[in-house]
Design a protein around this motif. Structure first.
Motif, PDB file in Angstrom:
ATOM      1  N   THR A   1      24.014  19.571   9.870  1.00 38.80           N
ATOM      2  CA  THR A   1      23.611  18.299  10.465  1.00 38.80           C
ATOM      3  C   THR A   1      24.172  17.176   9.611  1.00 38.80           C
ATOM      4  O   THR A   1      24.444  17.362   8.419  1.00 38.80           O
ATOM      5  CB  THR A   1      22.081  18.161  10.534  1.00 38.80           C
ATOM      6  OG1 THR A   1      21.558  18.114   9.192  1.00 38.80           O
ATOM      7  CG2 THR A   1      21.454  19.313  11.310  1.00 38.80           C
TER       8      THR A   1
ATOM      9  N   SER B   1      22.661  14.695   8.476  1.00 41.31           N
ATOM     10  CA  SER B   1      21.717  14.406   7.400  1.00 41.31           C
ATOM     11  C   SER B   1      21.896  15.367   6.231  1.00 41.31           C
ATOM     12  O   SER B   1      21.998  14.948   5.069  1.00 41.31           O
ATOM     13  CB  SER B   1      20.281  14.490   7.930  1.00 41.31           C
ATOM     14  OG  SER B   1      19.348  14.306   6.885  1.00 41.31           O
TER      15      SER B   1
ATOM     16  N   ASP C   1      20.375  13.867  12.879  1.00 40.80           N
ATOM     17  CA  ASP C   1      20.243  15.226  13.404  1.00 40.80           C
ATOM     18  C   ASP C   1      21.468  15.691  14.183  1.00 40.80           C
ATOM     19  O   ASP C   1      21.465  16.779  14.758  1.00 40.80           O
ATOM     20  CB  ASP C   1      19.008  15.337  14.300  1.00 40.80           C
ATOM     21  CG  ASP C   1      19.065  14.388  15.499  1.00 40.80           C
ATOM     22  OD1 ASP C   1      19.929  13.487  15.511  1.00 40.80           O
ATOM     23  OD2 ASP C   1      18.234  14.554  16.417  1.00 40.80           O
ATOM     24  N   GLN C   2      22.550  14.900  14.214  1.00 38.48           N
ATOM     25  CA  GLN C   2      23.728  15.300  14.970  1.00 38.48           C
ATOM     26  C   GLN C   2      24.481  16.398  14.243  1.00 38.48           C
ATOM     27  O   GLN C   2      24.698  16.335  13.035  1.00 38.48           O
ATOM     28  CB  GLN C   2      24.661  14.115  15.202  1.00 38.48           C
ATOM     29  CG  GLN C   2      25.906  14.491  16.014  1.00 38.48           C
ATOM     30  CD  GLN C   2      26.645  13.291  16.543  1.00 38.48           C
ATOM     31  OE1 GLN C   2      26.034  12.330  17.014  1.00 38.48           O
ATOM     32  NE2 GLN C   2      27.969  13.328  16.472  1.00 38.48           N
ATOM     33  N   GLU C   3      24.895  17.392  14.989  1.00 36.62           N
ATOM     34  CA  GLU C   3      25.687  18.476  14.426  1.00 36.62           C
ATOM     35  C   GLU C   3      27.103  18.003  14.105  1.00 36.62           C
ATOM     36  O   GLU C   3      27.719  17.290  14.880  1.00 36.62           O
ATOM     37  CB  GLU C   3      25.773  19.625  15.427  1.00 36.62           C
ATOM     38  CG  GLU C   3      26.668  20.769  14.988  1.00 36.62           C
ATOM     39  CD  GLU C   3      26.928  21.751  16.114  1.00 36.62           C
ATOM     40  OE1 GLU C   3      26.137  22.697  16.241  1.00 36.62           O
ATOM     41  OE2 GLU C   3      27.909  21.555  16.868  1.00 36.62           O
TER      42      GLU C   3
END
Length: 464
Positions: A322, A324, A285-287
């Protein structure tokens, strides 16, 4: 994706001797005045120095000519036309930058190195070895204010060749502007009385409207995920270069939807943004951000910016995703984000950036979680001939930026057969770089796609 093999002998030792750096003034008196930079020039994100180095072979037709003397005289004569570059930056109200055209000059260092081009292994691409030796960092010389705007070092080699290296303040010009200055130096070195393209200041053309109007969302200056980091500051960074020719680009194009039109820059930006994110093994979920550095000299303005304009004419919109979404989707997903980001470029977008600078104190770009791949394949950096022929190789001195590990370059490369290629160079933490190298090896079915920094293979003795 073949790359030239390393040729530097591991046992080689060479000495380099430099004379004391001098202030090289314009060859003739120049006007004393204050000149304001544009609101694009003086933002925080442009307040840094950029290093480059070029390698030249011995040319028998130049026998008896000293490259140091030729370059020193040509730079001094070019500064008569580009006299603001011989001045000093000052800061006024609201952090507004201006040049005080004092004619104090630029830094120039003369050096001799007991080494040949062949011993250096000049077929290597970025990162070039020993740039700290061929471009000495004069203590205190790289402050943005009240310091020389340009630094040069010309180093004679024992084979009769030489290196030409420089460091320039990005606030005074961009890569195209610096290329224009070096072209002027090369023309004068070859006998011209004046450069064929005369410099144009006119920085007011890229100032904010009055009153300022911010008409776009500028996520490049807004941290939408504060607190997240890319990597530990304790991790060792590794510089690598990757060579792409028609075969590799064709392989990448086969991964996007049929008929999808895109440039090589768009394709490589999307590919390395995705692969780099995979290599960093970031939380899903990291930008992650891709900063697109866009030059608008000839596309944006009607009429276009004047020929000879050498200020910064770039903006840097960002694509967001993200980790992902970026890594699990096909390459076409990243490519579409890149193309949509580039499509924002307009005259109004430029004006909006300038207005944002005026109204918010000239902020810096968000660097956390950001990858920037600057395309300098069309800047003309390899075309300069100071009398010895074109450079054997050269370009940015670093694969990335020591202060910003997300910075990288696309640079032109011509192999021994005269075939054009593109070299992508950047930095990553050591383990992430190994993962990226394995990914490339699998993708392109090659044994060794990278050339690393060989600086540890040679010992150097240096003196001023």
């Amino acid at each position: 994706m073949e790359l030239p093999p390393p040729t530097t002998p591991s046992s080689l030792v060479f000495k380099i001797h430099r004379r004391e750096p001098e202030l090289l003034r314009p060859a003739k008196p120049t006007p004393y005045e204050f000149k304001h930079l544009s609101d694009i020039d003086d933002q925080e994100g442009m307040r840094y120095f950029v290093r480059a180095i070029y390698f030249y072979r011995h040319n028998p037709s130049m026998q008896g000519k000293d490259p140091v003397k030729v370059m020193r005289e040509a730079i001094a004569k070019a500064l008569v036309f580009y006299y603001p570059m011989a001045g000093r930056l000052r800061e006024g109200p609201n952090r507004k930058l201006m040049v005080e055209c004092t004619g104090e000059g630029v830094l120039f260092t003369e050096a001799d190195a007991q080494v040949t081009l062949e011993e250096l292994g000049v077929t290597l691409q970025l990162p070039y070895p020993y740039t700290d030796e061929f471009l000495f960092n004069v203590p205190g010389s790289t402050e943005i204010l009240n310091c020389p705007l340009l630094m040069f070092q010309v180093t004679r080699l024992k084979c009769g060749g030489f290196t030409f290296a420089f460091n320039f303040n990005h606030a005074i010009c961009d890569g195209v502007g610096m290329s224009q200055f070096c072209s002027a130096v090369s023309e004068i070195a070859c006998g011209a009385d004046a450069p064929s393209i005369l410099p144009v200041w006119e920085r007011h053309l890229l100032d904010s409207t009055d009153p300022p109007k911010v008409t776009h969302q500028h996520l490049e200056y807004v941290d939408t995920a504060p607190g997240e980091v890319d990597h530990s500051s304790e991790e060792k960074l590794v510089d690598r270069s990757f060579l792409f020719g028609p075969k590799e680009l064709s392989t990448l194009r086969s991964l996007v939807p049929p008929g999808e039109k895109c440039t090589s820059f768009e394709l490589l930006s999307a590919y390395f943004w995705k692969c780099r994110t995979i290599a960093l093994q970031l939380p899903p979920d990291q930008e992650v951000r891709l900063m697109c550095t866009l030059n608008a000299r000839h596309k944006l303005f009607n009429p276009p910016l004047p020929r000879g304009y050498y200020g910064n004419a770039i903006v840097c919109p960002v694509a967001l995703a993200t980790a992902s979404d970026l890594t699990r989707n096909p390459l076409g997903y990243a490519l579409e984000l890149v193309k949509k980001t580039k499509a924002q470029l307009s005259r109004d977008y430029f004006s909006s950036v300038a207005s944002l600078m005026v109204t918010t104190g000239r902020p810096c770009y968000v660097l956390a979680r950001t990858f920037e791949l600057s395309d300098i394949t069309h800047v003309g950096l390899s075309e300069w001939d100071y009398g010895w022929g074109k450079a054997v190789c050269g370009g940015p001195a670093d694969a990335g930026d020591p202060e910003f590990f997300g910075c990288g370059y696309l640079v032109p490369f011509t192999n021994q057969k005269g075939e054009k290629r593109i070299v992508a160079s950047f930095s990553l933490p050591a383990l992430a770089m190994e993962r990226l190298s394995r990914e490339l090896k699998t993708m392109f079915d090659i044994d060794q796609p990278t050339v690393g920094h060989l600086g540890s293979q040679m010992s150097i003795k240096s003196s001023l």
